[in-house]
Design an enzyme around this catalytic site. Structure first.
Site, short mmCIF file in Angstrom:
data_model
loop_
_atom_site.label_atom_id
_atom_site.label_comp_id
_atom_site.label_asym_id
_atom_site.label_seq_id
_atom_site.Cartn_x
_atom_site.Cartn_y
_atom_site.Cartn_z
N ARG A 248 -5.99 4.02 2.34
CA ARG A 248 -5.65 2.91 1.43
C ARG A 248 -6.77 1.86 1.51
NH1 ARG A 248 -1.10 -0.30 3.69
NH2 ARG A 248 -2.77 -1.77 4.07
N HIS A 252 -1.85 -3.56 1.49
CA HIS A 252 -0.69 -2.86 0.92
C HIS A 252 -0.42 -3.30 -0.52
CE1 HIS A 252 3.26 -1.02 0.55
NE2 HIS A 252 3.73 -2.19 0.20
N TYR A 261 -3.79 -6.40 10.88
CA TYR A 261 -3.42 -5.16 11.58
C TYR A 261 -4.48 -4.06 11.53
CZ TYR A 261 -1.95 -3.94 6.81
OH TYR A 261 -1.91 -3.73 5.46
C1 LIG Z 1 14.03 2.33 1.41
C2 LIG Z 1 12.94 1.30 1.46
N1 LIG Z 1 12.59 0.78 2.65
C3 LIG Z 1 11.58 -0.12 2.71
C4 LIG Z 1 10.94 -0.53 1.57
C5 LIG Z 1 9.79 -1.53 1.63
N2 LIG Z 1 8.54 -0.80 1.48
C6 LIG Z 1 7.91 -0.75 0.30
S1 LIG Z 1 6.50 0.15 0.37
C7 LIG Z 1 6.72 0.48 2.01
C8 LIG Z 1 5.72 1.31 2.76
C9 LIG Z 1 5.67 2.71 2.32
O1 LIG Z 1 4.61 3.36 2.97
P1 LIG Z 1 4.14 4.78 2.51
O2 LIG Z 1 5.30 5.62 2.19
O3 LIG Z 1 3.17 5.29 3.49
O4 LIG Z 1 3.43 4.47 1.09
P2 LIG Z 1 2.10 3.63 0.83
O5 LIG Z 1 2.54 2.25 0.42
O6 LIG Z 1 1.29 3.64 2.06
O7 LIG Z 1 1.42 4.31 -0.29
C10 LIG Z 1 7.88 -0.11 2.48
C11 LIG Z 1 8.34 -0.05 3.87
C12 LIG Z 1 11.35 0.04 0.34
N3 LIG Z 1 10.77 -0.27 -0.81
N4 LIG Z 1 12.33 0.96 0.32
#
Ligand SMILES: Cc1ncc(C[n+]2csc(CCOP(=O)(O)OP(=O)(O)O)c2C)c(N)n1
Ligand SMILES: [Mg+2]
Length: 332
Positions: A248, A252, A261
């Site tokens: 990435r 975020h 971090y």
């Molecule tokens: C069920 C749920 N838990 C927490 C969140 C908050 N949240 C949004 S994106 C994210 C991280 C997801 O990480 P990843 O699956 O690795 O995707 P990336 O953003 O790295 O592409 C979180 C915890 C959410 N949207 N839905």
């Protein structure tokens, strides 16, 4: 001349240039969105940067007339390939009435466009996985020649929805392609603290399907893996799990500060493997693109980005009276 890896997959030079242009459009749109966000014009950005190769390589391997895609919030490369336009995406960024995804009601990144077979998702991560499995089941019951393609992050591969969906698809041999875009982070949590196994693809065996880990910075490798998975699905041999490994390149989201971090050095190192640069170099080494064509493509892309920005910025917001439209059924 470098080895031509696309011709042996049946990909013409025109096709790989089209892939590059789509990746570049996703990147330039994303960069523009950050500028608009930092100048107070759009509320939120969640980036595709660093994942364009995986997204575009995969989407090019699907059948746009038959297959359904269930993208997650970073998948600008997938939705652009499936027919969403730069203007559609900017309308979403500016939350304007004409936004095809939600009429300006949802945050950007909640893609959905019926005419292009892009199935709408929800904010809780991984909910799109059981949806993709359900549509594949429906397709199988109706004997349709379709494959469903669903993406999610590696953090999301720890959610129950992934495991339930994968198990169901494995048991019923459904034509689903599960593609995990492993970008090494789930917000601030690094992949080492997310997974007890080495690869997300190691989980495939538990659900009776093949699993592959591929270089997510290489659109040709991803194309090959998804093409084979789609063929397997169409032959009735069931689902496949593909993990694309990339990084990435942005925080975020526009609300995150990644300096708290991870080190700038780590990010700089990943940028040296930026898929826009490495795929551009491949196209030059194989004689598909020269400096002049690269400039022509970039100019064409920037024109689209500029036009999309102007159009969306000047477009009207939805009327307040429309706020509940599509929320409740209306009398016909
Ligand atoms: C069920 C749920 N838990 C927490 C969140 C908050 N949240 C949004 S994106 C994210 C991280 C997801 O990480 P990843 O699956 O690795 O995707 P990336 O953003 O790295 O592409 C979180 C915890 C959410 N949207 N839905
Ligand atoms: Mg992630």
């Amino acid at each position: 001349m470098a080895e031509n890896r696309h011709a042996e997959l049946g990909l013409s030079d025109e096709k790989v240039l089209e892939m590059y242009e789509t990746m570049l459009l996703a990147r330039r749109l994303d960069e523009r969105m950050w500028l608009l966000n930092r100048s107070g014009k759009i509320p939120f950005v969640i980036s595709c940067q660093g994942q364009e190769a995986a997204q575009v390589g995969a989407a090019f391997a699907l059948d746009k007339e038959k297959d359904y895609v269930f993208p997650y919030y970073r998948d600008m490369g997938v939705v652009l390939t499936f027919g969403m336009t730069a203007t559609d995406l900017m309308l979403s960024g500016f939350a304007k009435a004409e936004d095809p995804n939600s009429g300006g009601r949802q945050m950007p990144g909640h893609f959905g466009q019926k005419k292009n077979r892009i199935v709408t998702g929800s904010s809780p991560v991984t909910t799109q996985v059981p949806h993709a499995v359900g549509v594949a089941l429906g397709g199988k019951m109706e004997k349709k020649d379709l494959v469903t393609f669903v993406t999610f992050g590696e953090g999301s591969s720890n959610q129950g929805d992934f495991h339930e969906g994968a198990n169901f698809a494995g048991v019923h041999k459904l034509p689903v392609i599960f593609m995990c875009e492993n970008n090494k982070y789930a917000i601030s949590v690094p992949v080492e603290k997310q997974l007890a196994c080495e690869n997300v693809s190691d989980r495939a065996i538990g659900y009776g399907m093949p699993g592959f880990t591929v270089d997510g910075n290489d659109p040709i490798e991803v194309y090959k893996a998804v093409k084979e998975a789609a063929e397997r699905g169409r032959r009735g041999e069931g689902p496949t799990l593909i993990e694309t490994v990339s990084y990435r390149l942005t925080p975020h989201s526009s609300d995150d500060d990644d300096r708290s971090y991870r080190s700038p050095d780590e990010v700089a190192k990943a940028k040296s493997n930026d898929p826009i640069i490495t795929f551009g170099a491949y196209l030059k080494e194989t004689g598909c693109m020269d400096d002049e064509l690269e400039k022509t493509i970039n100019d064409r892309v920037m024109k689209l980005v500029n036009e999309a920005t102007d159009y969306a910025e000047n477009a009207p917001y939805a009327d307040a009276e429309e706020a509940l439209k599509y929320v409740y059924a209306e009398k016909q």
